[in-house]
Design a protein around this motif. Structure first.
Motif, PDB file in Angstrom:
ATOM      1  N   VAL A  60      47.280  32.126  68.161  1.00 52.85           N
ATOM      2  CA  VAL A  60      46.040  31.353  68.039  1.00 52.85           C
ATOM      3  C   VAL A  60      45.916  30.777  66.625  1.00 52.85           C
ATOM      4  O   VAL A  60      45.641  29.594  66.451  1.00 52.85           O
ATOM      5  CB  VAL A  60      44.800  32.207  68.388  1.00 52.85           C
ATOM      6  N   MET A  61      46.156  31.625  65.614  1.00 54.99           N
ATOM      7  CA  MET A  61      45.964  31.167  64.239  1.00 54.99           C
ATOM      8  C   MET A  61      47.162  30.374  63.713  1.00 54.99           C
ATOM      9  O   MET A  61      46.979  29.409  62.966  1.00 54.99           O
ATOM     10  CB  MET A  61      45.691  32.358  63.317  1.00 54.99           C
ATOM     11  N   ASN A  62      48.369  30.792  64.038  1.00 54.83           N
ATOM     12  CA  ASN A  62      49.558  30.110  63.508  1.00 54.83           C
ATOM     13  C   ASN A  62      50.597  29.846  64.596  1.00 54.83           C
ATOM     14  O   ASN A  62      51.728  30.305  64.497  1.00 54.83           O
ATOM     15  CB  ASN A  62      50.209  30.981  62.428  1.00 54.83           C
ATOM     16  N   PRO A  63      50.227  29.146  65.654  1.00 54.97           N
ATOM     17  CA  PRO A  63      51.220  28.952  66.719  1.00 54.97           C
ATOM     18  C   PRO A  63      52.334  28.009  66.273  1.00 54.97           C
ATOM     19  O   PRO A  63      52.111  27.097  65.480  1.00 54.97           O
ATOM     20  CB  PRO A  63      50.385  28.341  67.844  1.00 54.97           C
ATOM     21  N   ASP A 115      48.590  19.116  72.185  1.00 56.44           N
ATOM     22  CA  ASP A 115      47.213  18.793  71.777  1.00 56.44           C
ATOM     23  C   ASP A 115      46.251  19.920  72.110  1.00 56.44           C
ATOM     24  O   ASP A 115      45.347  20.228  71.321  1.00 56.44           O
ATOM     25  CB  ASP A 115      46.754  17.485  72.462  1.00 56.44           C
ATOM     26  N   SER A 116      46.448  20.527  73.281  1.00 59.30           N
ATOM     27  CA  SER A 116      45.512  21.590  73.664  1.00 59.30           C
ATOM     28  C   SER A 116      45.692  22.806  72.757  1.00 59.30           C
ATOM     29  O   SER A 116      44.712  23.444  72.367  1.00 59.30           O
ATOM     30  CB  SER A 116      45.667  21.946  75.146  1.00 59.30           C
ATOM     31  N   VAL A 117      46.959  23.103  72.400  1.00 60.43           N
ATOM     32  CA  VAL A 117      47.200  24.223  71.487  1.00 60.43           C
ATOM     33  C   VAL A 117      46.575  23.926  70.125  1.00 60.43           C
ATOM     34  O   VAL A 117      45.892  24.765  69.531  1.00 60.43           O
ATOM     35  CB  VAL A 117      48.718  24.504  71.350  1.00 60.43           C
ATOM     36  N   ARG A 118      46.783  22.656  69.659  1.00 60.15           N
ATOM     37  CA  ARG A 118      46.254  22.284  68.344  1.00 60.15           C
ATOM     38  C   ARG A 118      44.721  22.379  68.326  1.00 60.15           C
ATOM     39  O   ARG A 118      44.136  22.910  67.385  1.00 60.15           O
ATOM     40  CB  ARG A 118      46.686  20.865  67.969  1.00 60.15           C
ATOM     41  N   ALA A 119      44.095  21.906  69.403  1.00 63.40           N
ATOM     42  CA  ALA A 119      42.626  21.920  69.466  1.00 63.40           C
ATOM     43  C   ALA A 119      42.089  23.347  69.394  1.00 63.40           C
ATOM     44  O   ALA A 119      41.155  23.646  68.645  1.00 63.40           O
ATOM     45  CB  ALA A 119      42.154  21.242  70.761  1.00 63.40           C
ATOM     46  N   LEU A 120      42.725  24.227  70.158  1.00 60.76           N
ATOM     47  CA  LEU A 120      42.277  25.623  70.175  1.00 60.76           C
ATOM     48  C   LEU A 120      42.459  26.265  68.800  1.00 60.76           C
ATOM     49  O   LEU A 120      41.579  26.957  68.281  1.00 60.76           O
ATOM     50  CB  LEU A 120      43.056  26.401  71.241  1.00 60.76           C
ATOM     51  N   LEU A 149      42.666  24.767  65.880  1.00 57.07           N
ATOM     52  CA  LEU A 149      41.738  24.179  64.900  1.00 57.07           C
ATOM     53  C   LEU A 149      40.338  24.751  65.065  1.00 57.07           C
ATOM     54  O   LEU A 149      39.623  24.970  64.086  1.00 57.07           O
ATOM     55  CB  LEU A 149      41.692  22.654  65.077  1.00 57.07           C
ATOM     56  N   TRP A 150      39.967  25.030  66.319  1.00 57.40           N
ATOM     57  CA  TRP A 150      38.625  25.573  66.586  1.00 57.40           C
ATOM     58  C   TRP A 150      38.427  26.879  65.833  1.00 57.40           C
ATOM     59  O   TRP A 150      37.355  27.189  65.352  1.00 57.40           O
ATOM     60  CB  TRP A 150      38.442  25.781  68.086  1.00 57.40           C
ATOM     61  N   PHE A 151      39.504  27.661  65.734  1.00 56.79           N
ATOM     62  CA  PHE A 151      39.427  28.948  65.029  1.00 56.79           C
ATOM     63  C   PHE A 151      39.861  28.828  63.563  1.00 56.79           C
ATOM     64  O   PHE A 151      40.020  29.833  62.892  1.00 56.79           O
ATOM     65  CB  PHE A 151      40.288  29.992  65.751  1.00 56.79           C
ATOM     66  N   GLY A 152      40.075  27.621  63.101  1.00 56.88           N
ATOM     67  CA  GLY A 152      40.432  27.427  61.702  1.00 56.88           C
ATOM     68  C   GLY A 152      41.873  27.759  61.385  1.00 56.88           C
ATOM     69  O   GLY A 152      42.224  28.018  60.231  1.00 56.88           O
ATOM     70  N   GLY A 153      42.738  27.753  62.392  1.00 55.38           N
ATOM     71  CA  GLY A 153      44.155  28.040  62.162  1.00 55.38           C
ATOM     72  C   GLY A 153      44.967  26.765  61.986  1.00 55.38           C
ATOM     73  O   GLY A 153      44.415  25.672  61.814  1.00 55.38           O
ATOM     74  N   LYS A 154      46.284  26.923  62.014  1.00 56.10           N
ATOM     75  CA  LYS A 154      47.147  25.763  61.782  1.00 56.10           C
ATOM     76  C   LYS A 154      48.363  25.847  62.695  1.00 56.10           C
ATOM     77  O   LYS A 154      49.084  26.857  62.710  1.00 56.10           O
ATOM     78  CB  LYS A 154      47.606  25.763  60.331  1.00 56.10           C
ATOM     79  N   MET A 155      48.555  24.802  63.469  1.00 56.09           N
ATOM     80  CA  MET A 155      49.699  24.764  64.364  1.00 56.09           C
ATOM     81  C   MET A 155      50.898  24.157  63.637  1.00 56.09           C
ATOM     82  O   MET A 155      50.752  23.225  62.865  1.00 56.09           O
ATOM     83  CB  MET A 155      49.367  23.918  65.591  1.00 56.09           C
ATOM     84  N   THR A 156      52.075  24.726  63.871  1.00 60.17           N
ATOM     85  CA  THR A 156      53.288  24.190  63.261  1.00 60.17           C
ATOM     86  C   THR A 156      54.216  23.697  64.368  1.00 60.17           C
ATOM     87  O   THR A 156      54.415  24.399  65.359  1.00 60.17           O
ATOM     88  CB  THR A 156      54.020  25.282  62.466  1.00 60.17           C
ATOM     89  N   HIS A 167      53.369  31.182  56.489  1.00 58.74           N
ATOM     90  CA  HIS A 167      52.462  30.089  56.815  1.00 58.74           C
ATOM     91  C   HIS A 167      51.404  30.000  55.740  1.00 58.74           C
ATOM     92  O   HIS A 167      50.959  31.009  55.233  1.00 58.74           O
ATOM     93  CB  HIS A 167      51.777  30.356  58.152  1.00 58.74           C
ATOM     94  N   LYS A 168      51.015  28.791  55.450  1.00 55.87           N
ATOM     95  CA  LYS A 168      49.912  28.632  54.513  1.00 55.87           C
ATOM     96  C   LYS A 168      48.629  28.780  55.299  1.00 55.87           C
ATOM     97  O   LYS A 168      48.196  27.860  55.977  1.00 55.87           O
ATOM     98  CB  LYS A 168      49.979  27.243  53.870  1.00 55.87           C
ATOM     99  N   SER A 169      48.069  29.950  55.267  1.00 56.64           N
ATOM    100  CA  SER A 169      46.811  30.126  55.978  1.00 56.64           C
ATOM    101  C   SER A 169      46.059  31.289  55.348  1.00 56.64           C
ATOM    102  O   SER A 169      46.633  32.127  54.675  1.00 56.64           O
ATOM    103  CB  SER A 169      47.052  30.388  57.460  1.00 56.64           C
TER     104      SER A 169
END
Lengths: 205, 216
Positions: free
Chosen positions: B149-152, B164-169, B171-178, B200-202
């Motif tokens: 969720v936070m760093n997928p 897009d759906s992974v990124r949206a989810l 971002l909702w929790f303030g994480g970052k998709m790579t 990861h930078k998080s």
């Protein structure tokens, strides 16, 4: 919803409120002890001469009232019995402590709670006993490195009568009510006997 | 005696009768502590576990939280300090011992999580034994949450809609998709494939480091 009480345990009110409630309960406790004559050392020591068993009756009344209240509230799901604090049992040190306590009680005529009640109504023996109690606490604290091992020995944890006797909770409750009523009857009989001081005591075989 | 003058035998007798009745009924009333005494249908539990209906994935839980699933209760059973460091948004910290006796809402959906999955699974059993039907645990624990969720890490070959759906989810929790090279990873990285070894930078990186040092 299971368990609404103890209110403090379930966060129904905070520490500040609980302190206010503690003060109110403490005032009520002292008030009713005094009303029951428990601030009077003469009356309390009557217990040890089997002439006035008010303490026994008061203690059993309190025990039976609290016990039935806790049992039935818990049974009805209004109280979580597992959250009610049970002081731990240390058999040997508590037997020794009980003997010291009893000796002090019989000598001074007051126990810690009633000595506060007596002091609050201006009785000097109450004040003296409070001073003695604080001195005892201090001595125990200073001596605890030496006697700490004994004080912590024979620990049984929070040990309740149902566990000790291997009986159900309800059976113990019923048994204690029976014992209390028996004690009441016995106490009344002793008091009636003590009220006839003129007649020499006869041993009836 | 003065005390005798104030006595009211009627009240005394009534109180004695109340005590006798209360005490006699107590003998046959059964255990007063039944609230914390649970029982389980072993066969049913085995079936639930076997059919994998006992847990949720991190993504499922994230979706529930985001969509404001009614009466969702997320319970964090790690230590206080770990909870203070990082927890899933909206979670309540409840020690495992507390699970056995806390007041329950039978209509709620409970989700338990720990660092890994073991403690949460044990808590799941306790709540089942206490009669809660809607109870799940996060199988991969907080590891899985941080990882998925936070760093997928999503493969570059993943379809755009899914990305897009992974990124949206996330971002909702303030994480970052790579997005990573398709050759090096699967679409959804497994907890076991060492995905966490990539820094990861998080803001949860410190938590990850801490968590990786612990065994749970």
């Amino acid at each position: 919803m299971i368990g609404g009480a103890p209110f403090y345990e379930f966060g129904r009110f905070g520490e500040g409120t609980s302190l206010v409630i503690a003060v109110l309960l403490g005032i009520a406790f002292g008030w009713f002890l005094e009303q029951g004559g428990m601030g009077n050392a003469r009356k309390l020591s009557g217990q040890f001469y089997l002439t006035d068993l008010s303490v026994l009756k008061l203690m059993f009344s309190a025990i039976v009232t609290a016990m039935l209240g806790l049992f039935w509230l818990s049974w009805a799901g209004l109280l979580d019995l597992s959250r009610v604090y049970v002081p731990e049992t240390f058999i040997a040190p508590q037997v020794v402590g009980g003997l010291i306590f009893g000796a002090g009680f019989a000598t001074g005529g007051l126990c810690p709670g009633t000595s506060c009640v007596a002091a609050a109504t201006g009785r000097k023996d109450g004040l003296a006993l409070i001073a003695g109690m604080l001195a005892g606490v201090f001595v125990f604290g200073e001596a605890s490195p030496a006697i700490g091992q004994f004080a912590d020995s024979t620990g049984r944890g929070a040990w309740t009568l149902p566990q000790a006797f291997g009986l159900s909770y309800g059976t113990v409750v019923g048994g204690i009510v029976a014992v209390a009523l028996g004690a009441f009857a016995g106490a009344e009989w002793l008091e009636r006997r003590a009220e006839r001081p003129a007649r020499p005591m006869k041993v009836v075989a | 005696m003065t005390v005798d003058a104030r006595r009211r035998p009627g009240i005394e007798r009534a109180l004695a009768i109340v005590a006798v009745v209360g005490g006699a009924l107590a003998v046959v009333a059964g255990s007063p502590t039944r609230a914390t005494r649970g029982s389980v249908d072993v066969t049913e539990l085995a079936r639930i576990v076997e059919h994998e209906e006992d847990h949720v994935t991190a993504v499922e839980l994230a979706t529930w939280i985001r969509d404001d699933k009614p009466r969702l209760r997320v319970l964090d059973i790690r230590a206080d300090s770990e909870f203070a460091d990082f927890h899933i948004p909206g979670a309540t910290r409840v020690p495992l011992a507390e699970i056995a006796r806390m007041p329950l809402d039978s209509a709620a959906t409970y989700v338990l999580y720990s660092e890994g999955g073991t403690h949460a699974a044990q808590g799941w059993f306790l709540l089942r034994a206490r009669g809660v039907k809607n109870v799940f645990f996060l199988r991969g624990g907080l590891y899985e949450w941080l990882e998925q969720v936070m760093n997928p890490r999503v493969a570059s070959t993943t379809p755009q809609a899914q990305r897009d759906s992974v990124r949206a989810l996330t971002l909702w929790f303030g994480g970052k998709m790579t997005v990573v090279d398709s050759a090096s990873t699967t679409t959804v990285p497994s907890v076991l494939d060492g995905a966490l070894s990539t820094p990861h930078k998080s803001d949860t990186r410190e938590s990850i480091k801490k968590i990786r040092r612990r065994a749970c």
